[in-house]
Design a protein around this motif. Structure first.
Motif, PDB file in Angstrom:
ATOM      1  N   LYS A 215      44.343   1.308 -27.081  1.00  6.50           N
ATOM      2  CA  LYS A 215      43.733   0.519 -28.141  1.00  6.50           C
ATOM      3  C   LYS A 215      44.690  -0.611 -28.494  1.00  6.50           C
ATOM      4  CE  LYS A 215      41.129   4.205 -30.478  1.00  6.50           C
ATOM      5  NZ  LYS A 215      40.981   4.965 -31.739  1.00  6.50           N
ATOM      6  N   GLU A 216      44.113  -1.783 -28.822  1.00  6.17           N
ATOM      7  CA  GLU A 216      44.963  -2.865 -29.302  1.00  6.17           C
ATOM      8  C   GLU A 216      45.585  -2.446 -30.631  1.00  6.17           C
ATOM      9  OE1 GLU A 216      42.546  -6.329 -29.496  1.00  6.17           O
ATOM     10  OE2 GLU A 216      42.645  -6.693 -27.351  1.00  6.17           O
ATOM     11  N   ILE A 217      46.900  -2.509 -30.698  1.00 11.88           N
ATOM     12  CA  ILE A 217      47.563  -2.009 -31.901  1.00 11.88           C
ATOM     13  C   ILE A 217      47.735  -3.090 -32.960  1.00 11.88           C
ATOM     14  CG2 ILE A 217      48.670  -0.099 -30.737  1.00 11.88           C
ATOM     15  CD1 ILE A 217      51.168  -1.665 -30.476  1.00 11.88           C
ATOM     16  N   HIS A 218      47.558  -4.327 -32.586  1.00 11.96           N
ATOM     17  CA  HIS A 218      47.349  -5.410 -33.536  1.00 11.96           C
ATOM     18  C   HIS A 218      46.215  -6.233 -32.931  1.00 11.96           C
ATOM     19  CE1 HIS A 218      50.931  -4.595 -35.924  1.00 11.96           C
ATOM     20  NE2 HIS A 218      51.608  -4.455 -34.803  1.00 11.96           N
ATOM     21  N   VAL A 219      45.487  -6.941 -33.748  1.00 16.60           N
ATOM     22  CA  VAL A 219      44.323  -7.658 -33.241  1.00 16.60           C
ATOM     23  C   VAL A 219      44.741  -8.592 -32.108  1.00 16.60           C
ATOM     24  CG1 VAL A 219      42.478  -9.267 -33.818  1.00 16.60           C
ATOM     25  CG2 VAL A 219      43.174  -7.519 -35.464  1.00 16.60           C
ATOM     26  N   GLY A 220      44.146  -8.390 -30.921  1.00 13.91           N
ATOM     27  CA  GLY A 220      44.521  -9.201 -29.773  1.00 13.91           C
ATOM     28  C   GLY A 220      45.920  -8.919 -29.271  1.00 13.91           C
ATOM     29  N   ASN A 221      46.512  -7.773 -29.690  1.00 10.23           N
ATOM     30  CA  ASN A 221      47.905  -7.465 -29.341  1.00 10.23           C
ATOM     31  C   ASN A 221      48.853  -8.570 -29.797  1.00 10.23           C
ATOM     32  OD1 ASN A 221      47.769  -4.873 -28.255  1.00 10.23           O
ATOM     33  ND2 ASN A 221      47.096  -5.632 -26.269  1.00 10.23           N
TER      34      ASN A 221
ATOM     35  N   GLU B 127      50.317 -14.086 -36.252  1.00 10.10           N
ATOM     36  CA  GLU B 127      50.956 -13.590 -35.027  1.00 10.10           C
ATOM     37  C   GLU B 127      52.464 -13.774 -35.096  1.00 10.10           C
ATOM     38  OE1 GLU B 127      50.988 -14.490 -30.195  1.00 10.10           O
ATOM     39  OE2 GLU B 127      49.622 -15.573 -31.510  1.00 10.10           O
ATOM     40  N   ALA B 128      52.890 -14.958 -35.512  1.00  9.50           N
ATOM     41  CA  ALA B 128      54.329 -15.242 -35.587  1.00  9.50           C
ATOM     42  C   ALA B 128      55.013 -14.317 -36.587  1.00  9.50           C
ATOM     43  CB  ALA B 128      54.549 -16.704 -35.961  1.00  9.50           C
ATOM     44  N   ARG B 129      54.364 -14.036 -37.718  1.00 10.79           N
ATOM     45  CA  ARG B 129      54.969 -13.189 -38.742  1.00 10.79           C
ATOM     46  C   ARG B 129      55.084 -11.741 -38.268  1.00 10.79           C
ATOM     47  NH1 ARG B 129      55.360 -14.785 -43.928  1.00 10.79           N
ATOM     48  NH2 ARG B 129      54.650 -12.802 -44.782  1.00 10.79           N
ATOM     49  N   ILE B 130      54.068 -11.264 -37.522  1.00  8.26           N
ATOM     50  CA  ILE B 130      54.138  -9.899 -36.991  1.00  8.26           C
ATOM     51  C   ILE B 130      55.284  -9.779 -35.995  1.00  8.26           C
ATOM     52  CG2 ILE B 130      52.943  -8.210 -35.548  1.00  8.26           C
ATOM     53  CD1 ILE B 130      50.331  -9.121 -36.835  1.00  8.26           C
TER      54      ILE B 130
ATOM     55  N   PRO C 293      48.002 -15.360 -48.279  1.00  3.84           N
ATOM     56  CA  PRO C 293      46.655 -15.931 -48.355  1.00  3.84           C
ATOM     57  C   PRO C 293      46.552 -17.234 -47.576  1.00  3.84           C
ATOM     58  CG  PRO C 293      47.438 -15.253 -50.530  1.00  3.84           C
ATOM     59  CD  PRO C 293      48.606 -15.170 -49.605  1.00  3.84           C
ATOM     60  N   GLY C 294      45.475 -17.344 -46.802  1.00  2.00           N
ATOM     61  CA  GLY C 294      45.195 -18.591 -46.103  1.00  2.00           C
ATOM     62  C   GLY C 294      45.944 -18.799 -44.805  1.00  2.00           C
ATOM     63  N   GLU C 295      46.766 -17.843 -44.371  1.00  2.79           N
ATOM     64  CA  GLU C 295      47.502 -18.057 -43.134  1.00  2.79           C
ATOM     65  C   GLU C 295      46.562 -18.014 -41.933  1.00  2.79           C
ATOM     66  OE1 GLU C 295      50.462 -15.152 -42.320  1.00  2.79           O
ATOM     67  OE2 GLU C 295      49.112 -13.443 -42.542  1.00  2.79           O
ATOM     68  N   THR C 296      46.876 -18.783 -40.914  1.00  5.51           N
ATOM     69  CA  THR C 296      46.056 -18.845 -39.708  1.00  5.51           C
ATOM     70  C   THR C 296      46.391 -17.673 -38.792  1.00  5.51           C
ATOM     71  OG1 THR C 296      47.672 -20.167 -38.492  1.00  5.51           O
ATOM     72  CG2 THR C 296      46.060 -21.356 -39.864  1.00  5.51           C
ATOM     73  N   THR C 297      45.577 -17.506 -37.744  1.00  8.31           N
ATOM     74  CA  THR C 297      45.843 -16.449 -36.772  1.00  8.31           C
ATOM     75  C   THR C 297      47.206 -16.653 -36.113  1.00  8.31           C
ATOM     76  OG1 THR C 297      43.481 -16.193 -36.340  1.00  8.31           O
ATOM     77  CG2 THR C 297      44.988 -15.348 -34.676  1.00  8.31           C
ATOM     78  N   ALA C 298      47.528 -17.893 -35.788  1.00  5.38           N
ATOM     79  CA  ALA C 298      48.817 -18.176 -35.147  1.00  5.38           C
ATOM     80  C   ALA C 298      49.978 -17.837 -36.080  1.00  5.38           C
ATOM     81  CB  ALA C 298      48.879 -19.644 -34.729  1.00  5.38           C
ATOM     82  N   GLU C 299      49.816 -18.159 -37.369  1.00  8.63           N
ATOM     83  CA  GLU C 299      50.881 -17.852 -38.330  1.00  8.63           C
ATOM     84  C   GLU C 299      51.022 -16.349 -38.518  1.00  8.63           C
ATOM     85  OE1 GLU C 299      50.498 -21.856 -41.152  1.00  8.63           O
ATOM     86  OE2 GLU C 299      49.314 -20.049 -41.577  1.00  8.63           O
TER      87      GLU C 299
END
Length: 408
Positions: A201-207, A155-158, A147-153
């Motif tokens: 298709k982008e397989i994660h948002v924004g790849n 991305e890093a976790r993926i 909960p509450g993680e940013t887009t950058a966080e």
């Protein structure tokens, strides 16, 4: 041991509602012949077997007919992994039955990554190859929601989750490496440095899920990737490759060469890697320019090397609107029975006023907000329409996205 790497078949795909069944069958017939001629022992299919999660009966029939026929060839092992277009349950449904024919299916990630580690034996039962058959990894497979993680966080976790999935194999590969048994990995993802086309298709948002070549463990002697439809190396790594799709899936791929890769392993090492070009059965062609230029391109077009009529995308550039444009194009296309117009894009009107407006818009673009950019795009695409409803819907969508980002 000889291996053939292919991916992204997208059986059942339609282009502007026209089926590609004949083209896919042409490829599958060629692939069967190639497996026999090249004496291929292992076939790797790295995801996106089907174009969607509910493939048609025709697509399913093509798939099972091919598997039936390939079992009668010299190919002893077939490994199929799921892609982002595939339904895990559809691929996995006949898994146990196909296993009886040395066809291994890994439709989706499992709780234990070692389920994806496959040992392949020769006719005498000797271990010859190890394959880490990794399917497309969905968000739920590689990260826990925070909960509450940013887009950058996020991305890093993926990225960390995907890299960790591959790293989990490493401790189990050491005994094979000591025996000089080659190890091949499979994957369906976007690797940094790869070149995409319009049909992916982008397989994660924004790849966001893209990982670098350096994040694949060095224990892998070859990495057979799927998802990108252009055949290519990843960051110039000779042993990390996308095989690409066997047929052009969009008009952005009209100049792409379609291939499969043939790998030869000797004494535990990749001794030879070569590509085989897939013969095209249908030409996708783009015609763009002035009306006279487009007419001339259509008239001189030669479809003789291909089995099926060509499909064309046309966009005409005009100085001023031309009322009988469609009629003129229909008349010239009637002279080419082997050429079918599939996409007729709106003509580009190149008036001095519009050119100036486009230049001003380009200069000021960086100062505009999202809604302003969307409105200008609407005005460009639909100059005579009322855009208020579209702009309101766009604003609502932006608000929902912001709320989801805050709540995710």
């Amino acid at each position: 041991m000889r291996i053939l790497h292919t991916s992204d078949w997208h059986l059942g795909q339609r282009l502007v509602n026209l089926e590609r069944t004949e083209e896919h069958q042409h490829f599958l017939d060629w692939l069967l012949q190639t497996i026999a001629q090249e004496q291929v022992e292992v076939l790797l299919i790295s995801g996106d077997v089907f174009d969607n999660g509910a493939p048609s009966n025709t697509a399913l029939k093509q798939y099972y007919n091919f598997l039936t026929k390939v079992c009668a060839t010299c190919c002893r092992h077939i490994i199929i992994t799921g892609g982002n277009h595939d339904s895990i349950s559809t691929l996995n449904a006949p898994k146990e039955l196909l296993d009886c024919f040395n066809i291994k299916v890994v439709g989706g990630a499992t709780a234990n990554p070692l389920d994806e580690l496959l040992e392949l034996q020769d006719a005498q039962g000797n271990l010859q190859l190890v394959v880490c058959a990794v399917p497309f990894l969905r968000d739920r497979d590689v990260r826990l929601s925070v909960p509450g993680e940013t887009t950058a966080e996020r991305e890093a976790r993926i990225k960390q989750g995907i890299a960790a999935h591959y790293q989990a194999f490493v401790p189990h590969l050491q005994p094979y490496k000591k025996q000089a048994i080659p190890v091949v990995a499979m994957g369906h993802l976007f690797a940094a440095g790869g070149t995409a086309s319009e049909s992916e298709k982008e397989i994660h948002v924004g790849n966001l899920g893209q990982i670098g070549a350096e994040q694949f463990p060095e224990e892998f002697d070859y990495v057979a990737l799927g998802h990108l439809h252009r055949p290519q190396q990843v960051n110039n790594r000779h042993h990390i490759r996308y095989s690409g799709s066997p047929i052009p899936l969009s008009f952005s791929e009209v100049t792409d060469k379609k291939v499969v890769f043939i790998l030869d392993f000797e004494e535990g090492k990749l001794a030879n890697l070569r590509e085989l070009e897939i013969p095209a059965s249908r030409k996708l062609v783009r015609f763009k320019g002035s009306l006279e230029k487009v007419k001339q391109q259509v008239i001189v077009f030669d479809n003789s090397p291909y089995c099926f009529p060509a499909w064309a995308e046309i966009q005409v550039e005009l100085e001023n609107p031309l009322p009988d444009l469609n009629q003129q194009l229909e008349e010239v296309l009637a002279l080419q029975p082997e050429l079918q117009l599939l996409i007729h894009r709106p003509p580009v009107i190149k008036s001095a006023k519009q050119t100036l407006e486009q230049q001003v818009a380009a200069i000021d673009l960086h100062t505009l907000g999202e809604k302003d950019v969307f409105l200008k795009r609407c005005e460009s695409a639909f100059p005579d329409s009322d855009h208020s409803e579209l702009v309101a819907t766009f604003a609502e969508l932006m608000e929902l996205m912001e709320q989801e980002e805050l709540n995710s």
